[in-house]
Enzyme design. Sequence first.
Site, PDB file in Angstrom:
ATOM      1  N   CYS A 117     -12.961 -50.377 -64.150  1.00 35.20           N
ATOM      2  CA  CYS A 117     -13.481 -50.451 -62.774  1.00 35.20           C
ATOM      3  C   CYS A 117     -12.356 -50.771 -61.791  1.00 35.20           C
ATOM      4  O   CYS A 117     -12.329 -50.250 -60.670  1.00 35.20           O
ATOM      5  CB  CYS A 117     -14.555 -51.533 -62.662  1.00 35.20           C
ATOM      6  SG  CYS A 117     -15.964 -51.225 -63.718  1.00 35.20           S
ATOM      7  N   ASP A 174     -28.546 -35.292 -43.796  1.00 35.40           N
ATOM      8  CA  ASP A 174     -30.020 -35.338 -43.749  1.00 35.40           C
ATOM      9  C   ASP A 174     -30.583 -36.426 -44.680  1.00 35.40           C
ATOM     10  O   ASP A 174     -31.798 -36.505 -44.860  1.00 35.40           O
ATOM     11  CB  ASP A 174     -30.614 -33.969 -44.119  1.00 35.40           C
ATOM     12  CG  ASP A 174     -30.170 -33.497 -45.513  1.00 35.40           C
ATOM     13  OD1 ASP A 174     -29.438 -34.238 -46.210  1.00 35.40           O
ATOM     14  OD2 ASP A 174     -30.559 -32.385 -45.914  1.00 35.40           O
TER      15      ASP A 174
END
Length: 225
Positions: free
Chosen positions: A46, A140
């Site tokens: 990570c 959107d």
Amino acid sequence: MHGILLGEEIPNFQAETTVGPISFHTFLGDSWGVLFSHPRDYTPVCTTELGRAVRLAPEFEKRGVKMIALSIDSVEDHLGWSKDINAYNGEAEPNDKLPFPIIADPKRVLAVLLGMLDPDEKDLEGMPVTARCVFIIGPDKKMKLSILYPATTGRNFDEILRVVDSLQLTANHSVATPVDWQPGDRVMVPPTMSEEDASKKFPCGVFSKELPSGKKYLRYTAPPK
Ligand code: BEZ
């Protein structure tokens, strides 16, 4: 719970982050967004991923894409770990500022809502952790792309930028991008477009490759300007 599928709207969730509380839709505004999760803070893969994400942040910004990370640790952990990420990137005096927020989801509420948990990857308490999810959200607020990687496989952030380029191109032009496409390469005419429409739409020409079947579906055209 399967999470959010392609074409579905991403919920307007509320979250605590390293820059304070957010409402997700307000955070996105009219922009594209990339929401990427990772299993835990202070873990090796990570750290390399977030380091790369930090270095590529200007490229996402150029494309009008808002970045936001998520893991099941606290804001306090995220801020402490952010210093390590900046140190990993070679900062001599690392601070806790990253160019994008990290969502804290210690109760896994969002991880469940968004289908991010990997039942095969557990923490030391035996609880499932978040997979390495990449969700790209359009202006959107709908899911345009979703890729899930297990904890043991780090992502390729150049590939994430490449798919952003393809998604933004194909959202604005009636074309598709072939395998391993890179910006500037020729593009393909979608199979749903008739020959007549293709010759009107692409006056610079459509090249179709001869195939043993005689079917003309491998059609290329120049990259849209
Ligand atoms: C890592 O980020 O290094 C990692 C996290 C969970 C499981 C395996 C690797």
